[in-house]
Design an enzyme around this catalytic site. Sequence first.
Site, short mmCIF file in Angstrom:
data_model
loop_
_atom_site.label_atom_id
_atom_site.label_comp_id
_atom_site.label_asym_id
_atom_site.label_seq_id
_atom_site.Cartn_x
_atom_site.Cartn_y
_atom_site.Cartn_z
N CYS A 51 50.97 51.07 33.45
CA CYS A 51 50.47 49.93 34.26
C CYS A 51 51.38 49.23 35.11
O CYS A 51 52.70 49.07 34.58
CB CYS A 51 49.36 49.17 33.58
N ALA A 54 53.36 46.90 32.65
CA ALA A 54 54.58 47.64 31.71
C ALA A 54 55.58 47.77 32.74
O ALA A 54 56.77 47.68 32.27
CB ALA A 54 53.89 49.17 31.56
N ARG A 85 60.21 50.50 23.92
CA ARG A 85 61.20 51.03 24.83
C ARG A 85 62.58 50.76 23.98
O ARG A 85 62.85 49.76 23.69
CB ARG A 85 61.21 50.41 26.09
N HIS A 187 57.46 47.15 38.83
CA HIS A 187 58.98 46.89 39.33
C HIS A 187 58.98 46.05 40.52
O HIS A 187 59.97 45.15 40.78
CB HIS A 187 59.33 48.27 39.56
FE1 CFM Z 1 63.79 54.07 36.25
FE2 CFM Z 1 63.02 55.93 35.17
FE3 CFM Z 1 61.65 53.60 35.02
FE4 CFM Z 1 64.03 53.92 33.55
FE5 CFM Z 1 62.68 54.40 31.25
FE6 CFM Z 1 61.61 56.62 33.02
FE7 CFM Z 1 60.45 54.20 32.60
MO1 CFM Z 1 60.35 55.68 30.85
S1 CFM Z 1 64.72 55.54 34.88
S2 CFM Z 1 63.49 52.38 35.06
S3 CFM Z 1 64.70 53.37 31.91
S4 CFM Z 1 62.01 55.12 36.51
S5 CFM Z 1 62.45 56.64 30.89
S6 CFM Z 1 62.37 58.05 34.47
S7 CFM Z 1 59.60 56.26 32.73
S8 CFM Z 1 61.01 53.58 30.88
S9 CFM Z 1 59.47 53.01 34.48
#
Ligand code: CFM
Length: 535
Positions: A51, A54, A85, A187
């Site tokens: 989500c 997260a 994480r 993000h």
């Molecule tokens: Fe970038 Fe990723 Fe992500 Fe990531 Fe991660 Fe991920 Fe993630 Mo899991 S590199 S920041 S450190 S998009 S492994 S492939 S899914 S937490 S949001």
Amino acid sequence: MSAMKDEVLEKYNARVYKNRKEHVVTVGENNPDTVKANTRAIPGIITQRGCCFAGCKGVVLGPLKDAVIIVHGPIGCAFYTWGTRRHKAYADERDGEKAECYLEYCFSTDMQESDIVFGGEKKLKQAITEAMELFNPIAIFICSTCPIGLIGDDVQAIAKWGEEEYQIKCIGFSCEGYKGVSQSAGHHIANNQLIRYIIGTGDREPKEKYSINLLGEYNIGGDGWEVEKLLKRCGIEVVSIFTGASSYRDIKNSHLADLNLVQCHRSINYVADMMKDKYGIDWIKINFVGTEACKESLRAIGEYFEDDELKARIEAVILDEMSNVAEELVYLKNKLKGKTAALYVGGSRSHHYQNLLSEFGISTILAGYEFAHRDDYEGREVIPDIKPDADSKNIESITVEPDPKFYKVRLTEEQRTALLEKGILLNEYHGMIRDMEEGAVICDDLNHFETEEFLRILKPDIFFSGIKDKFVAQKNGMLSRQLHSYDYSGPYAGFGGAARFGKDVLMGLSTPAWSYIRAPWRNVPCLEGTLGGEK
Ligand code: CFM
């Protein structure tokens, strides 16, 4: 449409089929290949996505060690972010400035039913006061969960109150879980607030001749530490990392660095772009996963700064790093070549790890992202063609103006052209598809059903994914390794990390246990049902 793709998707009813067929592409099928991405998952389809909360609290803000991050919401949401994480960090000091580490703590307002009815603002103020009394942090972040948006608590006003009351940095993040279609929205929300309230507020000048920020590196399993060591060996100062093992203390100075390096494009490209607009700092898409990618990334930095001394140092570091792993890499390649892999991770690793796998002679036959956008598949040039929908319009997109004090033009037009001629793209990302072999399958927002079906048909030797899907693969007799948490191994970045990764893969492939397993549902049907409401 290819027969194999059809075999998987034809089990859906007409409506679901129509939706999913645009998310699944065979590389080379169309010219150019386009992948539908960043749209709503079909309700009930068992997506692997997370989500918005997260993405904001867990992913981008989570690793900032010296900020107390209060989860404003029910305690269940806070538990999900607590140590789940593997972004590692420890408290440290830099130029006499301390950065405490609060990563082992869980801060939450623990909203109860009565708070939902009567409002949670009082409780949030109380939480800030308690956090100040107990820890006295230099920064407090408030992250909203779903119910906060629904009942309308004004977290921005409370953040302002906290800032005035305690004379600290207090920032509200309205990252309610339901916003957008995945963690990607979170993000973006985190990126916006970082540029608005933190970046540009510090005055710690870099000491070395060349300095960088490492963007989109979250120090999973210690990856960020590896890359930082590597850069320091080359004499490059790391001003800040967004955000692995990093701190509020560091990122407020990031505008004083010379260059931004972008590892994970998806999660941090907004900051990279806005720092370009506001401070004139260029960004280069680098990748420190895989020895070839490491070499290329380090050399790109040398070229950017156009300094022979720096370039010579980089070459010396590459030579030395390679001398430690070269023999092992040859051994591993001999054992691993010819194998096939499927990769399914969030928004960038599915691309990054293909480079490393190909070093060992492992080809990627299926890859996908949970929540990436079209540009992560097809390259940033498609951004103007992406049609905003109701969900993307809900996420604030901010623009920034050049900063009167700190904006600097870094390179002349001639220098930019010269870099381009050497194949170094500035402020660009060319996406995953270009690096994939013709005939490979790309599947966006892969769901449980498609995972099982594609693995059954394609039979890769190894399936790289996460905790939610790995056991299904293993119970079906297929090796699976987690690319989010590295199954508690790592670091996998850097030269030594490449060898460690190869060793872990070889260990898994040499363990015959999976082939002895026969899932119970292979012997007797455990469940009967219909798919998509149709027979
Ligand atoms: Fe970038 Fe990723 Fe992500 Fe990531 Fe991660 Fe991920 Fe993630 Mo899991 S590199 S920041 S450190 S998009 S492994 S492939 S899914 S937490 S949001």
